[in-house]
Design a protein around this motif. Structure first.
Motif, short mmCIF file in Angstrom:
data_model
loop_
_atom_site.label_atom_id
_atom_site.label_comp_id
_atom_site.label_asym_id
_atom_site.label_seq_id
_atom_site.Cartn_x
_atom_site.Cartn_y
_atom_site.Cartn_z
N VAL A 123 -27.26 -21.93 55.51
CA VAL A 123 -27.27 -20.54 55.99
C VAL A 123 -25.85 -20.11 56.32
O VAL A 123 -25.41 -19.02 55.91
N ARG A 124 -25.13 -20.96 57.05
CA ARG A 124 -23.74 -20.62 57.40
C ARG A 124 -22.88 -20.45 56.16
O ARG A 124 -22.11 -19.51 56.04
N PHE A 126 -23.82 -19.71 53.13
CA PHE A 126 -24.22 -18.51 52.41
C PHE A 126 -23.63 -17.27 53.06
O PHE A 126 -23.08 -16.39 52.38
N LYS A 127 -23.72 -17.19 54.39
CA LYS A 127 -23.17 -16.03 55.10
C LYS A 127 -21.66 -15.93 54.94
O LYS A 127 -21.12 -14.84 54.86
N MET A 128 -20.97 -17.09 54.90
CA MET A 128 -19.52 -17.08 54.73
C MET A 128 -19.12 -16.71 53.31
O MET A 128 -18.22 -15.90 53.08
N HIS A 130 -20.98 -15.21 50.94
CA HIS A 130 -21.55 -13.95 50.43
C HIS A 130 -22.03 -13.06 51.58
O HIS A 130 -23.23 -12.82 51.73
N PRO A 131 -21.10 -12.55 52.37
CA PRO A 131 -21.51 -11.72 53.51
C PRO A 131 -22.18 -10.40 53.09
O PRO A 131 -22.89 -9.79 53.89
N GLU A 132 -21.97 -10.01 51.83
CA GLU A 132 -22.55 -8.75 51.35
C GLU A 132 -24.05 -8.87 51.03
O GLU A 132 -24.75 -7.87 50.90
N PRO A 134 -27.98 -10.16 51.91
CA PRO A 134 -28.85 -10.65 52.98
C PRO A 134 -29.33 -12.06 52.65
O PRO A 134 -29.28 -12.48 51.48
N LEU A 135 -29.76 -12.78 53.65
CA LEU A 135 -30.31 -14.12 53.41
C LEU A 135 -31.55 -14.02 52.53
O LEU A 135 -32.24 -12.99 52.53
#
Length: 170
Positions: A123-124, A126-128, A130-132, A134-135
């Motif tokens: 999750v971390r 992915f967020k780092m 591809h912040p654009e 959503p999960l």
């Protein structure tokens, strides 16, 4: 629960529905449905003249066998009535068939879900990376259509998900 909702049909604008009866049923079958809805309609038209009978134009229900049978019974009372089974139920059945016929898509959804649920580092990452985006959403069997929405998400974002999974493997 049986709810009787009535509204005016108009070709130019959506009608507003009005709840005229809400009743808990001990048993759900075509007879209890008819015996519930008939008195509710009498609230609107106490005399129930031929003119009023012809004002009942549509019955919208789910596609349960008891509702199909109730629709046939109502057709005897309301000759101009059209029985329509709910489109949401039909779409849900289509989604179930797609899910059943797509085991490879189910496998991808399941494995990514496991990765994201069991590895907060995914999750971390992915967020780092591809912040654009959503999960990835999770399909919920009791919420109709969520499987299709999840499959569409994966189709649109599969490269981003694969990048994160590859990084997590090393």
């Amino acid at each position: 629960m049986a709810n009787v909702i009535v509204g005016k049909l108009s070709p130019s604008e959506p009608g507003k529905g009005h709840l005229i009866l809400c009743r808990e049923l001990d048993v759900t079958n075509h007879g209890t449905i008819v015996r519930t809805a008939q008195p509710a309609l009498r609230l609107l038209w106490p005399t129930f003249s031929d003119e009023e009978v012809n004002k009942v134009l549509a019955l919208v229900t789910d596609a349960a066998p008891c509702m199909i049978k109730a629709g046939k019974s109502f057709k005897l009372f309301y000759p101009k009535m059209l029985h329509v089974t709910c489109v949401a139920h039909a779409m849900h059945r289509v989604a179930e068939k797609l899910c059943e016929k797509s085991p490879s898509v189910n496998s991808v959804i399941s494995s990514v879900k496991k990765s994201f649920v069991k590895a907060p580092s995914c999750v971390r990452a992915f967020k780092m990376m591809h912040p654009e985006f959503p999960l990835p959403p999770e399909p919920i069997l009791t919420r109709w259509g969520t499987w299709i929405l999840v499959a569409l998400y994966y189709a649109e974002n599969h490269r981003a998900i694969e990048e994160v999974r590859l990084v997590e493997m090393f």
